[in-house]
Design an enzyme around this catalytic site. Structure first.
Site, short mmCIF file in Angstrom:
data_model
loop_
_atom_site.label_atom_id
_atom_site.label_comp_id
_atom_site.label_asym_id
_atom_site.label_seq_id
_atom_site.Cartn_x
_atom_site.Cartn_y
_atom_site.Cartn_z
N TYR A 6 -3.37 -0.88 8.03
CA TYR A 6 -3.94 -0.51 6.73
C TYR A 6 -4.16 1.00 6.68
CZ TYR A 6 -7.29 0.12 2.95
OH TYR A 6 -7.94 0.57 1.82
N LYS A 54 -2.35 3.95 4.27
CA LYS A 54 -3.09 4.83 3.37
C LYS A 54 -2.82 6.30 3.71
CE LYS A 54 -4.90 1.94 0.58
NZ LYS A 54 -4.66 2.02 -0.87
N ASN A 67 0.81 -1.22 0.00
CA ASN A 67 0.00 0.00 0.00
C ASN A 67 0.84 1.27 0.00
OD1 ASN A 67 -1.84 -2.05 0.37
ND2 ASN A 67 -2.79 -1.18 2.20
N SER A 115 -7.20 6.46 0.44
CA SER A 115 -8.44 6.01 1.10
C SER A 115 -8.91 7.06 2.09
CB SER A 115 -8.17 4.71 1.87
OG SER A 115 -9.21 4.43 2.79
N1 LIG Z 1 -13.08 -1.05 -1.44
C1 LIG Z 1 -12.99 -0.02 -0.62
O1 LIG Z 1 -13.88 0.25 0.22
C2 LIG Z 1 -11.79 0.90 -0.70
C3 LIG Z 1 -11.87 2.13 -0.04
C4 LIG Z 1 -10.77 2.99 -0.12
C5 LIG Z 1 -9.64 2.61 -0.81
N2 LIG Z 1 -9.60 1.42 -1.42
C6 LIG Z 1 -8.38 1.09 -2.16
O2 LIG Z 1 -8.72 0.92 -3.53
C7 LIG Z 1 -7.76 0.04 -4.14
C8 LIG Z 1 -8.51 -1.08 -4.84
O3 LIG Z 1 -9.14 -1.82 -3.83
P1 LIG Z 1 -10.44 -2.73 -4.12
O4 LIG Z 1 -11.42 -2.43 -3.05
O5 LIG Z 1 -10.81 -2.63 -5.54
O6 LIG Z 1 -9.87 -4.16 -3.75
P2 LIG Z 1 -9.46 -5.38 -4.69
O7 LIG Z 1 -8.85 -6.39 -3.77
O8 LIG Z 1 -10.58 -5.75 -5.56
O9 LIG Z 1 -8.32 -4.75 -5.62
C9 LIG Z 1 -6.99 -4.64 -5.15
C10 LIG Z 1 -6.13 -4.49 -6.39
O10 LIG Z 1 -4.77 -4.34 -5.98
C11 LIG Z 1 -4.01 -5.32 -6.68
N3 LIG Z 1 -2.84 -5.72 -5.89
C12 LIG Z 1 -2.80 -6.22 -4.65
N4 LIG Z 1 -1.54 -6.50 -4.30
C13 LIG Z 1 -0.76 -6.18 -5.37
C14 LIG Z 1 0.63 -6.24 -5.64
N5 LIG Z 1 1.50 -6.72 -4.74
N6 LIG Z 1 1.07 -5.79 -6.84
C15 LIG Z 1 0.21 -5.32 -7.77
N7 LIG Z 1 -1.13 -5.24 -7.58
C16 LIG Z 1 -1.58 -5.68 -6.38
C17 LIG Z 1 -4.96 -6.47 -6.87
O11 LIG Z 1 -4.46 -7.36 -7.85
C18 LIG Z 1 -6.21 -5.73 -7.28
O12 LIG Z 1 -6.15 -5.34 -8.62
C19 LIG Z 1 -6.86 -0.44 -3.01
O13 LIG Z 1 -5.69 0.35 -2.97
C20 LIG Z 1 -7.70 -0.16 -1.76
O14 LIG Z 1 -6.88 0.03 -0.60
C21 LIG Z 1 -10.64 0.55 -1.41
C1 LIG Z 2 -15.18 -2.41 4.64
C2 LIG Z 2 -13.76 -1.92 4.86
C3 LIG Z 2 -13.19 -1.21 3.65
C4 LIG Z 2 -11.86 -0.65 3.99
C5 LIG Z 2 -11.22 -0.05 2.79
C6 LIG Z 2 -11.10 1.41 3.03
O1 LIG Z 2 -9.91 1.89 2.43
#
Ligand SMILES: NC(=O)c1ccc[n+]([C@@H]2O[C@H](COP(=O)([O-])OP(=O)(O)OC[C@H]3O[C@@H](n4cnc5c(N)ncnc54)[C@H](O)[C@@H]3O)[C@@H](O)[C@H]2O)c1
Ligand SMILES: CCCCCCO
Length: 254
Positions: free
Chosen positions: A151, A155, A107, A138
């Site tokens: 985590y 972020k 991250n 995030s």
């Molecule tokens: N889903 C949420 O509520 C949320 C909220 C805020 C931020 N995020 C961030 O958004 C981004 C996408 O998350 P998501 O919810 O789609 O989850 P997800 O698990 O569907 O996607 C994560 C992505 O990161 C890639 N990844 C993980 N480890 C990796 C590595 N070592 N090298 C290259 N790629 C790698 C995965 O292959 C995937 O494409 C993340 O950075 C996550 O922290 C998600």
């Molecule tokens: C439900 C928890 C999701 C946490 C990802 C926020 O970056």
């Protein structure tokens, strides 16, 4: 930045947020969308190609935790093919507070290293053309989900790094902004470990509150790309796109 006819590299463009964002980007007609991801999904790549045949969609396997030199080698291949890259999106992330080192490696360090590597090609001090970086951080970078402190801190670190990149733009020619989604329904958010198991139901408890879809997040992501505001802290939450004013408590005066 109008997406039309641009060359975009999207790290983690196949994840939950990533794939819907890749779809929305492809609909806007870039010249090239280069997806780098740890997961391979040829079906998704084929779907993106079919979505807009005018866009060249390519995929390279990439793990953000590799040494910078390996990232640079991959970027050399991409730049040799594309000649120019307009936007780099760093989106890789994991959520598992049992994996402390890996969380920081993916991250935070992964975002830093991928950014550091592309500077070789973009830094105006080296005669580069400059560029634009969008880092997916995030809302937990603003205020932690304190049951996943590792985590959340990773972020916050990525957010701080992105804010610094933006301030360095006059020197490097590379601008940057952060994309900070709220809780978005993806595979990441279903079941995950809290730090030291302080709250085994953390995911369940969070999902009892309003969330957004990946499509809502993706559509606002594209709006942020089009706004192309250096230093912007974009909150993409509950289907809204909000520009966050960061409270300054101290200034280095340099
Ligand atoms: N889903 C949420 O509520 C949320 C909220 C805020 C931020 N995020 C961030 O958004 C981004 C996408 O998350 P998501 O919810 O789609 O989850 P997800 O698990 O569907 O996607 C994560 C992505 O990161 C890639 N990844 C993980 N480890 C990796 C590595 N070592 N090298 C290259 N790629 C790698 C995965 O292959 C995937 O494409 C993340 O950075 C996550 O922290 C998600
Ligand atoms: C439900 C928890 C999701 C946490 C990802 C926020 O970056």
């Amino acid at each position: 930045m109008a997406i039309a006819n641009k060359n975009i590299i999207f790290v983690a463009g196949l994840g939950g947020i990533g794939l819907d964002t890749s779809r929305e980007i492809v609909k806007s007609g870039p010249k090239n969308l280069v997806i780098l991801d740890r997961i391979e999904n040829p079906t998704a790549i084929a779907e993106l190609k079919a979505l807009n045949p005018k866009v060249t969609v390519t995929f390279y396997p990439y793990d953000v935790t590799v040494p910078v030199a390996e990232t640079t080698k991959l970027l050399k291949t991409i730049f040799a093919k594309l000649k120019t890259v307009d936007l780099l999106i760093n989106g890789a992330g994991i959520l598992d507070d049992h994996q402390i080192e890996r969380t920081i490696a993916v991250n935070f360090t992964g975002t830093v290293n991928t950014t550091t590597a592309i500077m070789e090609f973009w830094d105006k001090r080296k005669g580069g053309p400059g560029g634009v970086i969008a880092n997916i951080c995030s809302v937990t970078g603003f205020n932690a989900i304190y049951q996943v402190p590792v985590y959340s801190a990773s972020k916050a670190a990525a957010l701080s790094f992105t804010n610094s990149l933006a301030r360095l733009a006059p020197i490097t020619g590379v601008t940057a902004y952060s994309i900070n989604p709220g809780i978005t329904r993806t595979p990441l958010v279903h079941k995950f470990n809290s730090w030291l198991d302080v709250e085994p139901r953390v995911g369940e408890l969070l999902l009892e509150h309003p969330t957004q879809t990946t499509l809502e997040c993706a559509q606002n992501f594209v709006k942020a790309i089009e706004a192309n505001q250096n230093g912007a802290i974009w909150q993409l939450d509950l289907g809204r796109l909000i520009s966050v004013e960061w409270t300054k408590h101290w200034d280095s005066h340099i």
